[in-house]
Design a protein around this motif. Sequence first.
Motif, PDB file in Angstrom:
ATOM      1  N   VAL A  45     -23.226  54.129  14.756  1.00  0.00           N
ATOM      2  CA  VAL A  45     -23.952  52.933  15.198  1.00  0.00           C
ATOM      3  C   VAL A  45     -23.147  52.206  16.264  1.00  0.00           C
ATOM      4  O   VAL A  45     -23.694  51.770  17.292  1.00  0.00           O
ATOM      5  CB  VAL A  45     -24.249  51.997  14.006  1.00  0.00           C
ATOM      6  CG1 VAL A  45     -24.883  50.692  14.494  1.00  0.00           C
ATOM      7  CG2 VAL A  45     -25.174  52.682  13.005  1.00  0.00           C
ATOM      8  N   GLU A  46     -21.838  52.087  16.047  1.00  0.00           N
ATOM      9  CA  GLU A  46     -20.965  51.454  17.038  1.00  0.00           C
ATOM     10  C   GLU A  46     -21.005  52.199  18.373  1.00  0.00           C
ATOM     11  O   GLU A  46     -21.099  51.578  19.443  1.00  0.00           O
ATOM     12  CB  GLU A  46     -19.524  51.415  16.517  1.00  0.00           C
ATOM     13  CG  GLU A  46     -19.268  50.357  15.460  1.00  0.00           C
ATOM     14  CD  GLU A  46     -17.816  50.354  15.017  1.00  0.00           C
ATOM     15  OE1 GLU A  46     -17.031  51.168  15.549  1.00  0.00           O
ATOM     16  OE2 GLU A  46     -17.475  49.544  14.150  1.00  0.00           O
ATOM     17  N   LEU A  47     -20.954  53.528  18.318  1.00  0.00           N
ATOM     18  CA  LEU A  47     -20.991  54.331  19.539  1.00  0.00           C
ATOM     19  C   LEU A  47     -22.263  54.055  20.337  1.00  0.00           C
ATOM     20  O   LEU A  47     -22.224  53.879  21.558  1.00  0.00           O
ATOM     21  CB  LEU A  47     -20.931  55.822  19.191  1.00  0.00           C
ATOM     22  CG  LEU A  47     -19.543  56.422  18.920  1.00  0.00           C
ATOM     23  CD1 LEU A  47     -19.681  57.860  18.436  1.00  0.00           C
ATOM     24  CD2 LEU A  47     -18.665  56.355  20.161  1.00  0.00           C
ATOM     25  N   PHE A  48     -23.399  53.999  19.646  1.00  0.00           N
ATOM     26  CA  PHE A  48     -24.681  53.777  20.315  1.00  0.00           C
ATOM     27  C   PHE A  48     -24.754  52.385  20.925  1.00  0.00           C
ATOM     28  O   PHE A  48     -25.141  52.218  22.095  1.00  0.00           O
ATOM     29  CB  PHE A  48     -25.823  53.983  19.325  1.00  0.00           C
ATOM     30  CG  PHE A  48     -27.181  53.665  19.882  1.00  0.00           C
ATOM     31  CD1 PHE A  48     -27.706  54.391  20.939  1.00  0.00           C
ATOM     32  CD2 PHE A  48     -27.933  52.616  19.358  1.00  0.00           C
ATOM     33  CE1 PHE A  48     -28.960  54.095  21.460  1.00  0.00           C
ATOM     34  CE2 PHE A  48     -29.181  52.311  19.875  1.00  0.00           C
ATOM     35  CZ  PHE A  48     -29.698  53.054  20.930  1.00  0.00           C
ATOM     36  N   LEU A  49     -24.385  51.363  20.158  1.00  0.00           N
ATOM     37  CA  LEU A  49     -24.479  49.982  20.644  1.00  0.00           C
ATOM     38  C   LEU A  49     -23.483  49.714  21.769  1.00  0.00           C
ATOM     39  O   LEU A  49     -23.791  48.977  22.711  1.00  0.00           O
ATOM     40  CB  LEU A  49     -24.265  49.006  19.491  1.00  0.00           C
ATOM     41  CG  LEU A  49     -25.347  49.031  18.392  1.00  0.00           C
ATOM     42  CD1 LEU A  49     -24.958  48.135  17.226  1.00  0.00           C
ATOM     43  CD2 LEU A  49     -26.698  48.608  18.949  1.00  0.00           C
ATOM     44  N   ASN A  50     -22.295  50.301  21.684  1.00  0.00           N
ATOM     45  CA  ASN A  50     -21.320  50.152  22.765  1.00  0.00           C
ATOM     46  C   ASN A  50     -21.775  50.882  24.025  1.00  0.00           C
ATOM     47  O   ASN A  50     -21.519  50.432  25.149  1.00  0.00           O
ATOM     48  CB  ASN A  50     -19.954  50.670  22.321  1.00  0.00           C
ATOM     49  CG  ASN A  50     -19.298  49.762  21.294  1.00  0.00           C
ATOM     50  OD1 ASN A  50     -19.689  48.594  21.143  1.00  0.00           O
ATOM     51  ND2 ASN A  50     -18.327  50.277  20.550  1.00  0.00           N
ATOM     52  N   TYR A  51     -22.475  52.015  23.843  1.00  0.00           N
ATOM     53  CA  TYR A  51     -23.050  52.736  24.985  1.00  0.00           C
ATOM     54  C   TYR A  51     -24.089  51.867  25.694  1.00  0.00           C
ATOM     55  O   TYR A  51     -24.119  51.810  26.929  1.00  0.00           O
ATOM     56  CB  TYR A  51     -23.677  54.035  24.489  1.00  0.00           C
ATOM     57  CG  TYR A  51     -24.751  54.601  25.390  1.00  0.00           C
ATOM     58  CD1 TYR A  51     -24.426  55.289  26.554  1.00  0.00           C
ATOM     59  CD2 TYR A  51     -26.102  54.433  25.081  1.00  0.00           C
ATOM     60  CE1 TYR A  51     -25.412  55.807  27.387  1.00  0.00           C
ATOM     61  CE2 TYR A  51     -27.090  54.942  25.892  1.00  0.00           C
ATOM     62  CZ  TYR A  51     -26.745  55.622  27.045  1.00  0.00           C
ATOM     63  OH  TYR A  51     -27.735  56.115  27.860  1.00  0.00           O
ATOM     64  N   LEU A  52     -24.928  51.170  24.921  1.00  0.00           N
ATOM     65  CA  LEU A  52     -25.931  50.286  25.518  1.00  0.00           C
ATOM     66  C   LEU A  52     -25.268  49.193  26.348  1.00  0.00           C
ATOM     67  O   LEU A  52     -25.737  48.843  27.436  1.00  0.00           O
ATOM     68  CB  LEU A  52     -26.802  49.647  24.427  1.00  0.00           C
ATOM     69  CG  LEU A  52     -27.754  50.566  23.653  1.00  0.00           C
ATOM     70  CD1 LEU A  52     -28.512  49.755  22.603  1.00  0.00           C
ATOM     71  CD2 LEU A  52     -28.735  51.255  24.584  1.00  0.00           C
ATOM     72  N   ALA A  53     -24.165  48.643  25.816  1.00  0.00           N
ATOM     73  CA  ALA A  53     -23.487  47.545  26.517  1.00  0.00           C
ATOM     74  C   ALA A  53     -22.710  48.042  27.731  1.00  0.00           C
ATOM     75  O   ALA A  53     -22.759  47.429  28.801  1.00  0.00           O
ATOM     76  CB  ALA A  53     -22.555  46.820  25.551  1.00  0.00           C
ATOM     77  N   ARG A  54     -22.012  49.157  27.574  1.00  0.00           N
ATOM     78  CA  ARG A  54     -21.098  49.622  28.634  1.00  0.00           C
ATOM     79  C   ARG A  54     -21.834  50.411  29.719  1.00  0.00           C
ATOM     80  O   ARG A  54     -21.659  50.149  30.911  1.00  0.00           O
ATOM     81  CB  ARG A  54     -20.000  50.486  28.000  1.00  0.00           C
ATOM     82  CG  ARG A  54     -18.967  51.015  28.983  1.00  0.00           C
ATOM     83  CD  ARG A  54     -18.002  51.979  28.312  1.00  0.00           C
ATOM     84  NE  ARG A  54     -18.685  53.170  27.803  1.00  0.00           N
ATOM     85  CZ  ARG A  54     -18.861  53.438  26.514  1.00  0.00           C
ATOM     86  NH1 ARG A  54     -18.404  52.610  25.587  1.00  0.00           N
ATOM     87  NH2 ARG A  54     -19.503  54.542  26.133  1.00  0.00           N
ATOM     88  N   ASP A  55     -22.627  51.382  29.315  1.00  0.00           N
ATOM     89  CA  ASP A  55     -23.252  52.290  30.280  1.00  0.00           C
ATOM     90  C   ASP A  55     -24.639  51.841  30.732  1.00  0.00           C
ATOM     91  O   ASP A  55     -24.985  51.987  31.904  1.00  0.00           O
ATOM     92  CB  ASP A  55     -23.348  53.704  29.694  1.00  0.00           C
ATOM     93  CG  ASP A  55     -21.975  54.290  29.375  1.00  0.00           C
ATOM     94  OD1 ASP A  55     -21.003  53.857  30.018  1.00  0.00           O
ATOM     95  OD2 ASP A  55     -21.878  55.153  28.490  1.00  0.00           O
ATOM     96  N   GLN A  57     -25.723  48.674  30.349  1.00  0.00           N
ATOM     97  CA  GLN A  57     -25.582  47.276  30.783  1.00  0.00           C
ATOM     98  C   GLN A  57     -26.796  46.430  30.376  1.00  0.00           C
ATOM     99  O   GLN A  57     -27.358  45.689  31.187  1.00  0.00           O
ATOM    100  CB  GLN A  57     -25.361  47.213  32.299  1.00  0.00           C
ATOM    101  CG  GLN A  57     -24.074  47.895  32.730  1.00  0.00           C
ATOM    102  CD  GLN A  57     -23.800  47.774  34.213  1.00  0.00           C
ATOM    103  OE1 GLN A  57     -24.673  47.412  34.995  1.00  0.00           O
ATOM    104  NE2 GLN A  57     -22.575  48.081  34.619  1.00  0.00           N
ATOM    105  N   VAL A  58     -27.185  46.556  29.102  1.00  0.00           N
ATOM    106  CA  VAL A  58     -28.321  45.786  28.601  1.00  0.00           C
ATOM    107  C   VAL A  58     -27.903  44.333  28.369  1.00  0.00           C
ATOM    108  O   VAL A  58     -26.712  44.006  28.318  1.00  0.00           O
ATOM    109  CB  VAL A  58     -28.870  46.384  27.287  1.00  0.00           C
ATOM    110  CG1 VAL A  58     -29.323  47.814  27.500  1.00  0.00           C
ATOM    111  CG2 VAL A  58     -27.833  46.305  26.174  1.00  0.00           C
ATOM    112  N   SER A  59     -28.897  43.470  28.220  1.00  0.00           N
ATOM    113  CA  SER A  59     -28.612  42.060  27.949  1.00  0.00           C
ATOM    114  C   SER A  59     -28.193  41.880  26.492  1.00  0.00           C
ATOM    115  O   SER A  59     -28.352  42.786  25.660  1.00  0.00           O
ATOM    116  CB  SER A  59     -29.859  41.215  28.225  1.00  0.00           C
ATOM    117  OG  SER A  59     -30.891  41.541  27.306  1.00  0.00           O
TER     118      SER A  59
END
Length: 313
Positions: A45-55, A57-59
């Motif tokens: 779950v952390e990998l997915f959510l960090n991917y959304l933020a880092r790669d 660049q979601v709000s």
Amino acid sequence: MDRVRTVCRRRHFSPRNEEAYVHWIRRFIFFHQKRHPDLMGSSEVELFLNYLARDRQVSASTQTIALNAIVFLYNDVLEKPLGLMTGLKRVQRQHRVPVVLTADEVKATFEVMSGTCQLMAQLLYGAGLRVSECIGLRVKDIDFGAKTLTVRDGKGGKDRTTLLPSQLIERLQKHLVMVAQLHSADIAKGGGYAAMPNALYRKYPAASRSIAWQFVFPSKVLRPWQNEFQLARWHMSDTTIQRAFKSALNLAGVRKHASVHTLRHSFATHLLSAGTDIRTIQLLLGHRSLQTTMIYTHVIQATKMVTSPFDRL
């Protein structure tokens, strides 16, 4: 995914909420090459959510919706609560002042609109409605005597009462006459049904053909409901009013980055400017927290007429 939808409906989630949760749970599963969530945990779950933020660049709000969907999946569907996610990187929330139209801009926009879309836009502004609340209005939700509208099952599943502008009463009454005529024609063809929420149709089978349950802004087409022989008239699509309003903004020469939801922001801001207390505005808008409504005080402060020191030179 069938289990996800079943739990969403058992908990009476709104259709939009259900679709958002299904979307993000699917994204999570596909991100991990279609592994079953039972075989994954907090680290995935952390990998997915960090991917959304880092790669991606979601709000901050998008990341939060994705997080809520996945937590719902594990807590309520799989009944396998997630542990602490110490490596989760949350997107920093940015506080933005909403776009607001002036009274002159609202008037100019309405003047280039016509027909049902104009009436809907005027109702959105005059009552402070969300688009989904406007298209979901039923005939029974309008009280001309009390000059009120009742919003059923609004955001968060709450009901509330808001204003019905006096200047719209006569036009709205004429509009409902046309709705009644359309309903009578549908009944003559063997239709005349209106979709009802939850299991109300089984409890009140005759109510769906009554004029009271018809949508104030009905669709132009009939669609099957319950079975292929039962034709119902749903409400108008939200994209219809959104496109009409965008076009009207261009015709009126309004250059702000506005949408039809801006009318709701303008409703609240103009009431606050006129001296309406913030608690009353909170009730009319249906905000759960007063802090949400307080954003409009920042709009007033930002647009307050203050003389620049340059003008004193």
